[in-house]
Design a protein around this motif. Structure first.
Motif, PDB file in Angstrom:
ATOM      1  N   LEU A 192      13.230 -32.495 -67.778  1.00 25.47           N
ATOM      2  CA  LEU A 192      11.399 -32.972 -67.612  1.00 25.47           C
ATOM      3  C   LEU A 192      11.043 -31.461 -67.870  1.00 25.47           C
ATOM      4  O   LEU A 192      10.247 -31.579 -67.595  1.00 25.47           O
ATOM      5  CB  LEU A 192      11.244 -33.641 -65.948  1.00 25.47           C
ATOM      6  CG  LEU A 192      12.042 -35.172 -65.479  1.00 25.47           C
ATOM      7  CD1 LEU A 192      11.862 -35.448 -64.274  1.00 25.47           C
ATOM      8  CD2 LEU A 192      10.921 -35.647 -67.040  1.00 25.47           C
ATOM      9  N   LEU A 193      11.854 -30.559 -67.124  1.00 27.21           N
ATOM     10  CA  LEU A 193      11.231 -29.214 -67.036  1.00 27.21           C
ATOM     11  C   LEU A 193      10.725 -28.962 -68.352  1.00 27.21           C
ATOM     12  O   LEU A 193      10.097 -27.974 -69.491  1.00 27.21           O
ATOM     13  CB  LEU A 193      11.755 -28.204 -66.285  1.00 27.21           C
ATOM     14  CG  LEU A 193      11.975 -28.603 -64.829  1.00 27.21           C
ATOM     15  CD1 LEU A 193      12.846 -27.155 -64.369  1.00 27.21           C
ATOM     16  CD2 LEU A 193      10.219 -28.084 -64.273  1.00 27.21           C
ATOM     17  N   ARG A 201       8.022 -30.557 -69.911  1.00 26.80           N
ATOM     18  CA  ARG A 201       6.786 -29.253 -69.610  1.00 26.80           C
ATOM     19  C   ARG A 201       6.474 -28.238 -70.129  1.00 26.80           C
ATOM     20  O   ARG A 201       6.128 -27.639 -70.703  1.00 26.80           O
ATOM     21  CB  ARG A 201       7.381 -29.051 -68.408  1.00 26.80           C
ATOM     22  CG  ARG A 201       6.186 -27.759 -67.889  1.00 26.80           C
ATOM     23  CD  ARG A 201       5.896 -28.136 -65.967  1.00 26.80           C
ATOM     24  NE  ARG A 201       5.150 -28.114 -65.465  1.00 26.80           N
ATOM     25  CZ  ARG A 201       3.615 -28.109 -64.903  1.00 26.80           C
ATOM     26  NH1 ARG A 201       3.652 -29.826 -64.940  1.00 26.80           N
ATOM     27  NH2 ARG A 201       2.605 -27.683 -64.630  1.00 26.80           N
ATOM     28  N   ARG A 202       7.929 -27.492 -70.558  1.00 29.36           N
ATOM     29  CA  ARG A 202       7.560 -25.929 -71.355  1.00 29.36           C
ATOM     30  C   ARG A 202       6.879 -26.613 -72.738  1.00 29.36           C
ATOM     31  O   ARG A 202       6.487 -25.533 -73.434  1.00 29.36           O
ATOM     32  CB  ARG A 202       9.029 -25.245 -71.892  1.00 29.36           C
ATOM     33  CG  ARG A 202       9.859 -25.315 -70.758  1.00 29.36           C
ATOM     34  CD  ARG A 202      10.176 -23.447 -70.499  1.00 29.36           C
ATOM     35  NE  ARG A 202      11.972 -24.689 -71.413  1.00 29.36           N
ATOM     36  CZ  ARG A 202      12.505 -24.993 -70.374  1.00 29.36           C
ATOM     37  NH1 ARG A 202      12.350 -24.488 -69.082  1.00 29.36           N
ATOM     38  NH2 ARG A 202      13.728 -25.576 -71.248  1.00 29.36           N
ATOM     39  N   LYS A 237       5.169 -37.717 -65.483  1.00 27.50           N
ATOM     40  CA  LYS A 237       3.740 -37.096 -65.600  1.00 27.50           C
ATOM     41  C   LYS A 237       3.330 -36.051 -65.246  1.00 27.50           C
ATOM     42  O   LYS A 237       3.099 -34.942 -65.859  1.00 27.50           O
ATOM     43  CB  LYS A 237       2.505 -38.291 -65.349  1.00 27.50           C
ATOM     44  CG  LYS A 237       0.789 -37.458 -66.296  1.00 27.50           C
ATOM     45  CD  LYS A 237       0.624 -38.469 -65.507  1.00 27.50           C
ATOM     46  CE  LYS A 237      -0.954 -38.100 -67.074  1.00 27.50           C
ATOM     47  NZ  LYS A 237      -2.655 -39.439 -66.723  1.00 27.50           N
ATOM     48  N   ILE A 260       5.127 -33.357 -63.447  1.00 27.74           N
ATOM     49  CA  ILE A 260       6.787 -32.672 -63.109  1.00 27.74           C
ATOM     50  C   ILE A 260       6.381 -32.279 -65.384  1.00 27.74           C
ATOM     51  O   ILE A 260       6.676 -30.899 -65.425  1.00 27.74           O
ATOM     52  CB  ILE A 260       8.081 -32.882 -63.200  1.00 27.74           C
ATOM     53  CG1 ILE A 260       8.140 -33.649 -62.063  1.00 27.74           C
ATOM     54  CG2 ILE A 260       9.035 -32.158 -64.266  1.00 27.74           C
ATOM     55  CD1 ILE A 260       9.389 -34.229 -61.452  1.00 27.74           C
ATOM     56  N   THR A 261       5.784 -32.956 -65.744  1.00 28.05           N
ATOM     57  CA  THR A 261       5.490 -33.053 -67.310  1.00 28.05           C
ATOM     58  C   THR A 261       4.751 -32.663 -68.092  1.00 28.05           C
ATOM     59  O   THR A 261       4.819 -31.466 -69.098  1.00 28.05           O
ATOM     60  CB  THR A 261       6.357 -34.378 -68.519  1.00 28.05           C
ATOM     61  OG1 THR A 261       5.387 -34.940 -68.054  1.00 28.05           O
ATOM     62  CG2 THR A 261       7.458 -34.989 -67.621  1.00 28.05           C
ATOM     63  N   GLY A 262       3.721 -32.481 -67.067  1.00 30.29           N
ATOM     64  CA  GLY A 262       2.220 -32.117 -67.228  1.00 30.29           C
ATOM     65  C   GLY A 262       1.663 -32.202 -68.548  1.00 30.29           C
ATOM     66  O   GLY A 262       0.742 -32.072 -69.106  1.00 30.29           O
ATOM     67  N   THR A 263       2.249 -33.844 -68.944  1.00 36.06           N
ATOM     68  CA  THR A 263       1.170 -34.743 -70.106  1.00 36.06           C
ATOM     69  C   THR A 263       0.433 -34.966 -69.618  1.00 36.06           C
ATOM     70  O   THR A 263      -0.379 -35.380 -68.284  1.00 36.06           O
ATOM     71  CB  THR A 263       2.583 -35.381 -70.562  1.00 36.06           C
ATOM     72  OG1 THR A 263       1.960 -35.740 -71.773  1.00 36.06           O
ATOM     73  CG2 THR A 263       2.625 -36.564 -69.882  1.00 36.06           C
ATOM     74  N   ARG A 295       4.716 -28.409 -74.463  1.00 37.39           N
ATOM     75  CA  ARG A 295       3.122 -29.017 -74.034  1.00 37.39           C
ATOM     76  C   ARG A 295       2.933 -30.034 -73.774  1.00 37.39           C
ATOM     77  O   ARG A 295       1.622 -30.267 -74.995  1.00 37.39           O
ATOM     78  CB  ARG A 295       2.491 -27.762 -73.496  1.00 37.39           C
ATOM     79  CG  ARG A 295       2.585 -26.678 -72.365  1.00 37.39           C
ATOM     80  CD  ARG A 295       1.713 -26.007 -72.857  1.00 37.39           C
ATOM     81  NE  ARG A 295       2.093 -24.388 -71.628  1.00 37.39           N
ATOM     82  CZ  ARG A 295       1.600 -24.359 -70.449  1.00 37.39           C
ATOM     83  NH1 ARG A 295       0.266 -25.003 -70.156  1.00 37.39           N
ATOM     84  NH2 ARG A 295       1.746 -23.225 -69.981  1.00 37.39           N
TER      85      ARG A 295
END
Length: 343
Positions: free
Chosen positions: A85-86, A89-90, A114, A116-119, A92
């Motif tokens: 998941l991280l 996120r990286r 949503k 954690i992934t920052g989508t 993006r």
């Protein structure tokens, strides 16, 4: 200054059958985002060999990754999930499509995913209503989210290339099929999931009845480690062949030359459906009525409805001997073969 490319992730919890039924949506995501970088991440226990071949041959993904992981909730599996998941996120990602078919994710899971992934955009396949095929439901859900399908894309038929067709024909030509015999293909996998496995001795009895009755030639498709079981089955009826040396796309092309498919609800059945041949399939009721039925109206699906339907368990916790499929009799399947050959 050039705007950076759009980045899309397809998070795909899938075995071979799940991959086949989502092929239309995967192709559509690629078609509607021709200039995007599209990655696909498969999260599922087991081998990635067949999945990799199917996805690579579509030719539209920047990166294809697999994580073979147990569903046991141990510290190690939680660590691997969090790590990925991280990683997402990286990257993006502008949008993430989640096909987490069995079981569907909870609302809390979606919110955490949503966050954690920052989508920016998250599209998730929800629980399929009982009585609807999963392949149909996925397409409808994607259409409701603004993804229209072209008529030729609303099918699980795999877009085979000429090289696939040539390989399938070449392998078929190598079979020693007696003159005037009707070849059909079989899939007998499922030993790992008790409720989806029809016993070999019943297949033996079935073949002893239908082969002389209809002059049939069985060809079993399976993994190399199924060779002993397959050869034992074929030796009992005096003829047939076992094939395990083809890629998934080549298997689909190979199957196009057969009269019908007969067997369990397995990845082999979904490949037969993708090849466009009629299927006689023995179903368990663990995933709900019609969930995994092949597309079209020319198939024969054998299923005994259960009081414990949609339990989604591979082994009955009450110790019952495969109650969902074990109740299907040789006579029922023989009758289905009789009916199929009249079509």
């Amino acid at each position: 200054m050039n705007k950076s490319k759009k980045k899309i992730l397809i998070y795909h919890c899938a075995r071979i059958g799940d991959t086949i039924v989502t092929i239309p949506v995967l192709r559509n995501i690629c078609r509607q985002n021709p200039n995007a970088d599209i990655d696909i991440f498969n999260f599922q226990p087991g081998s990635s060999k067949y999945h990799l071949n199917l996805l690579e041959e579509l030719g539209c993904f920047r990166k294809i990754s697999f994580l073979s992981i147990s569903f046991d909730l141990t510290a190690d599996t939680w660590f691997l999930r969090a790590k990925n998941l991280l990683r997402f996120r990286r990257e993006r990602y502008d949008a993430i499509y989640v096909f987490y078919i069995c079981p569907p994710p909870s609302e809390l899971w979606k919110k955490l995913f949503k966050f954690i992934t920052g989508t920016k955009h998250l599209y998730v396949v929800d629980k399929t209503p009982s009585g609807m095929r999963i392949s149909e439901f996925i397409r409808k859900q994607m259409e409701n989210s603004g993804m229209p399908f072209l008529p030729e894309e609303a099918t699980i038929r795999y877009p085979l290339l000429q090289k696939h067709l040539d390989k399938g024909l070449a392998r078929y030509s190598e079979l020693s099929i007696p003159e005037k015999s009707t070849p059909f293909v079989m899939g007998i996998s499922g030993q790992g999931q008790q409720c989806m496995y029809w016993p070999v001795d019943r297949y033996q009895e079935l073949l002893k009845r239908i082969i002389p009755k209809h002059n049939l030639f069985p060809v079993i498709i399976g993994a190399p480690d199924e060779k002993d079981v397959a050869e034992k089955l074929l030796s009992s009826c005096g003829q047939g062949a076992f094939v395990s040396d083809l890629q998934a796309t080549e298997v689909i092309a190979f199957m196009k030359h057969f009269r019908f498919y007969l067997g369990n609800d397995t990845g082999t059945m979904h490949m037969a459906d993708s090849a466009g041949i009629p299927c006689i399939t023995l179903f368990a009721d663990r995933d709900g009525y019609k969930y995994w039925w092949p597309e079209g109206e020319y198939h024969i699906n054998i299923l005994h409805r259960q009081k414990c339907e949609e339990c989604r368990l591979g082994i009955c916790p009450l110790g019952n001997p495969a109650p969902c499929i074990d109740s299907i009799t040789v006579e029922e399947v023989e009758k289905a073969v009789d009916s199929m050959l009249k079509l």
